[in-house]
Design a protein around this motif. Structure first.
Motif, PDB file in Angstrom:
ATOM      1  N   ILE A 186      39.707  38.688  37.069  1.00 43.95           N
ATOM      2  CA  ILE A 186      39.691  37.526  37.973  1.00 43.95           C
ATOM      3  C   ILE A 186      39.597  37.980  39.421  1.00 43.95           C
ATOM      4  O   ILE A 186      38.840  37.409  40.230  1.00 43.95           O
ATOM      5  CB  ILE A 186      40.951  36.660  37.769  1.00 43.95           C
ATOM      6  CG1 ILE A 186      41.002  36.110  36.341  1.00 43.95           C
ATOM      7  CG2 ILE A 186      41.017  35.534  38.793  1.00 43.95           C
ATOM      8  CD1 ILE A 186      39.871  35.207  35.964  1.00 43.95           C
ATOM      9  N   MET A 187      40.383  39.020  39.779  1.00 38.65           N
ATOM     10  CA  MET A 187      40.343  39.525  41.155  1.00 38.65           C
ATOM     11  C   MET A 187      38.939  39.969  41.540  1.00 38.65           C
ATOM     12  O   MET A 187      38.476  39.727  42.663  1.00 38.65           O
ATOM     13  CB  MET A 187      41.333  40.680  41.315  1.00 38.65           C
ATOM     14  CG  MET A 187      42.795  40.250  41.339  1.00 38.65           C
ATOM     15  SD  MET A 187      43.939  41.663  41.356  1.00 38.65           S
ATOM     16  CE  MET A 187      43.522  42.456  42.914  1.00 38.65           C
ATOM     17  N   ARG A 188      38.242  40.605  40.597  1.00 36.13           N
ATOM     18  CA  ARG A 188      36.885  41.070  40.909  1.00 36.13           C
ATOM     19  C   ARG A 188      35.934  39.895  41.112  1.00 36.13           C
ATOM     20  O   ARG A 188      35.042  39.947  41.972  1.00 36.13           O
ATOM     21  CB  ARG A 188      36.385  41.993  39.790  1.00 36.13           C
ATOM     22  CG  ARG A 188      37.135  43.328  39.737  1.00 36.13           C
ATOM     23  CD  ARG A 188      36.575  44.274  38.685  1.00 36.13           C
ATOM     24  NE  ARG A 188      37.328  45.533  38.655  1.00 36.13           N
ATOM     25  CZ  ARG A 188      38.223  45.849  37.733  1.00 36.13           C
ATOM     26  NH1 ARG A 188      38.462  45.014  36.720  1.00 36.13           N
ATOM     27  NH2 ARG A 188      38.876  46.994  37.782  1.00 36.13           N
ATOM     28  N   LYS A 189      36.113  38.824  40.309  1.00 35.87           N
ATOM     29  CA  LYS A 189      35.285  37.627  40.506  1.00 35.87           C
ATOM     30  C   LYS A 189      35.515  37.035  41.896  1.00 35.87           C
ATOM     31  O   LYS A 189      34.577  36.661  42.603  1.00 35.87           O
ATOM     32  CB  LYS A 189      35.625  36.567  39.446  1.00 35.87           C
ATOM     33  CG  LYS A 189      34.999  36.793  38.085  1.00 35.87           C
ATOM     34  CD  LYS A 189      35.396  35.681  37.134  1.00 35.87           C
ATOM     35  CE  LYS A 189      34.735  35.853  35.767  1.00 35.87           C
ATOM     36  NZ  LYS A 189      33.295  35.568  35.823  1.00 35.87           N
ATOM     37  N   VAL A 190      36.800  36.939  42.271  1.00 36.98           N
ATOM     38  CA  VAL A 190      37.142  36.374  43.574  1.00 36.98           C
ATOM     39  C   VAL A 190      36.610  37.269  44.689  1.00 36.98           C
ATOM     40  O   VAL A 190      36.021  36.796  45.672  1.00 36.98           O
ATOM     41  CB  VAL A 190      38.675  36.197  43.692  1.00 36.98           C
ATOM     42  CG1 VAL A 190      39.067  35.767  45.106  1.00 36.98           C
ATOM     43  CG2 VAL A 190      39.176  35.172  42.679  1.00 36.98           C
ATOM     44  N   ARG A 191      36.791  38.566  44.539  1.00 40.11           N
ATOM     45  CA  ARG A 191      36.286  39.525  45.538  1.00 40.11           C
ATOM     46  C   ARG A 191      34.766  39.412  45.690  1.00 40.11           C
ATOM     47  O   ARG A 191      34.242  39.368  46.812  1.00 40.11           O
ATOM     48  CB  ARG A 191      36.660  40.945  45.102  1.00 40.11           C
ATOM     49  CG  ARG A 191      36.120  42.043  45.996  1.00 40.11           C
ATOM     50  CD  ARG A 191      36.140  43.385  45.278  1.00 40.11           C
ATOM     51  NE  ARG A 191      35.217  43.388  44.127  1.00 40.11           N
ATOM     52  CZ  ARG A 191      35.173  44.344  43.213  1.00 40.11           C
ATOM     53  NH1 ARG A 191      36.008  45.372  43.279  1.00 40.11           N
ATOM     54  NH2 ARG A 191      34.311  44.275  42.220  1.00 40.11           N
ATOM     55  N   ASP A 192      34.067  39.345  44.546  1.00 40.56           N
ATOM     56  CA  ASP A 192      32.608  39.314  44.592  1.00 40.56           C
ATOM     57  C   ASP A 192      32.066  38.012  45.166  1.00 40.56           C
ATOM     58  O   ASP A 192      30.893  37.937  45.550  1.00 40.56           O
ATOM     59  CB  ASP A 192      32.033  39.554  43.189  1.00 40.56           C
ATOM     60  CG  ASP A 192      32.316  40.964  42.680  1.00 40.56           C
ATOM     61  OD1 ASP A 192      32.701  41.821  43.502  1.00 40.56           O
ATOM     62  OD2 ASP A 192      32.182  41.199  41.461  1.00 40.56           O
TER      63      ASP A 192
END
Length: 509
Positions: A186-192
């Motif tokens: 989820i963090m990577r989705k938000v970051r991206d």
């Protein structure tokens, strides 16, 4: 791909409390599309910096800009308005409401007759789906999903405000390995999506897995901003605690194993000590100057055995000998009277008394052993408190501060001081280094070795096998509420030795 300009610039941030400068000219830059870790020991200023960025604390000096615009926050609503969202360690959600109601709380869609729940839940589903949580039914009760999933719902709620910055404060502390990976996805989705994420964690493995950039604080001061992949771990730890790699290698390093003396008797020897449903009948012995590690997986019976030795749970079977004499240790008061102390793994709920001062927390167990009609004289009390605050490096060095306002590592040191003040022969420490920063952890580990060297018997219970192996003279291995092995800890023993012992036990069964 990160942007060249930071979305947040905090410059020269200074925050003072009466008698304490919590932050002294600290800088922080957060870039869109990056996960940025704020690193430092407990008490370094991480939480204060977060509270400055979220409008909880007003700054005494310095400046904050968000998206190139200077901002002044007079409260958390101002920070949210500027696009700064926060998910704290303790998930602040309403378990009596639905998932969708939690996601949209404060942002419900209204119709001519009040809240339009159909549209509100539909909007919640959109936010959940954007984070890969389309399987969650927004109408389901929040209480029906795990703590880990609630953590993800809290992030979805934070993103409803169209956040530019997402702050995650110790989000992985209560998650298992699989749940951590779900969170990281989820963090990577938000970051991206271009959001800047500020991540705080004590787990170095996680820091190196998920972050792009690090800012290191120490004693309320800015030390350095570095790129994660360019910074060796030893260098990072050295910056956090202010020690060189050579000095670090000596912290908590056991110099020599204890040598038993011919004919000596153990401080504590138990035979068949057990309690149905908690721990099967167990033999154990602990000698003066010995560190005995209790190792095993979650639910193995480590804590249960420690509690039986202290009388926190009353044994149903077995014999208990103290210095060669039979005794019944059926309650903590009897244990303390007989110089046996136990520090719980649940520091917050069973350890510290938050609304009392550091001084009161240190003295409370000693006073309990003496009774209400024999108060500790002020001169003696001052000497005890001063001695252990100095020896354990409790910070800030003010015994009249409320303990709830100290960092986790310093709270743990105060708990250790509480039990040392009772002058125990046997000290049982249950997860004394859990959830604290690496500097405080090293100090507590060294304190354990020093206490053993001075002749105290120590039971060291930890889920971190590396520190059990490093600190212990002998290791008791438990599995499924049963003792399965005693390991004499020499140079041939490693973490793998314990893991193999547990695995072999399963095959033999």
């Amino acid at each position: 791909m990160t942007a060249t300009e930071p979305i947040v610039v905090m410059k020269g941030i200074t925050i003072e409390f009466p008698g304490v400068k919590a932050l002294d000219g600290v800088d922080l830059r957060l870039f869109p599309g990056e996960v940025h870790a704020l690193m430092g020991e407990n008490g370094a200023g991480k939480s204060t910096m977060i509270k400055a960025l979220t409008g909880v604390y007003k700054i005494n000096a310095g400046s904050i800009t968000v998206a190139g615009k200077p901002v002044t926050f007079s409260g958390t609503a101002d920070a949210q308005q500027a696009g700064v969202a926060t998910v704290y360690q303790e998930v602040n959600l309403c378990t009596n409401l639905s998932i969708g109601e939690n996601v949209m709380l404060g942002h419900e869609i209204r119709g001519p007759f009040g809240i339009d729940w159909r549209k509100t839940h539909k909007e919640a589903q959109k936010h959940l789906s954007s984070m890969g949580l389309s399987d969650l039914d927004p109408r389901a009760p929040l209480s029906s999903i795990s703590i880990a999933m609630q953590q993800l719902v809290a992030i979805a709620r934070a993103m409803v405000i169209d956040a530019k910055v997402l702050i995650l404060d110790e989000p992985t502390s209560s998650l298992d390995a699989n749940e951590v990976q779900e969170l990281f996805a989820i963090m990577r989705k938000v970051r991206d999506s271009g959001v800047a994420i500020l991540f705080v964690s004590h787990f170095l493995d996680q820091i190196y897995e998920i972050t792009d950039r690090l800012t290191i604080l120490r004693n309320g001061q800015f030390i350095k901003e570095v790129m994660t992949k360019e910074t060796p771990r030893a260098e990072l730890i050295g910056m956090m605690i202010g020690k060189s790699a050579e000095e670090l290698s000596q912290i908590g390093a056991k110099k020599s194993r204890r040598v038993s003396k011919e004919g000596e008797k153990p401080i504590v020897q138990v035979k068949g000590l057990g309690h149905k449903g908690k721990i099967q009948p167990t033999d154990e012995q602990i000698y003066a100057g010995e560190v005995v590690g209790f190792a095993g997986l979650l639910g193995s019976g480590r804590t249960e055995l420690g509690r039986l030795l202290f009388g926190a749970d009353k044994p149903e079977t077995g014999e208990y000998e103290l210095n060669g004499k039979k005794i019944a240790i059926n309650d903590p008061h009897t244990a303390l009277k007989n110089r046996i102390a136990y520090s719980t793994e649940n520091r917050r709920d069973e350890g510290i008394i938050g609304d009392l001062t550091v001084r009161q927390n240190i003295l409370i167990a000693l006073q309990a052993t003496r009774g209400m009609f024999r108060p500790i004289a002020k001169k003696e009390a001052d000497a005890i408190v001063d001695k252990y605050m100095k020896e354990l490096n409790v910070r800030p060095a003010d015994p009249d501060k409320l303990i709830k306002n100290l960092s986790g590592g310093n709270q743990q040191k105060v708990l250790l001081a509480r039990w040392l003040a009772t002058n125990p022969e046997l000290l049982i420490l249950d997860e004394p280094t859990r959830g604290i920063d690496i500097g405080a952890k090293a100090e507590i580990q060294q304190a354990v070795l020093d206490l053993a060297q001075q002749g105290m018997g120590v039971v060291f219970i930890s889920s971190e096998l590396e520190e059990v192996v490093r600190l212990s003279d002998n290791i008791t291995v438990l599995k499924d509420h049963k003792k399965i092995a005693d390991i004499v800890n020499d140079e041939t023993v490693s973490q793998e030795t314990i893991v193999d012992t547990i695995a072999r036990s399963g095959k033999e069964a």
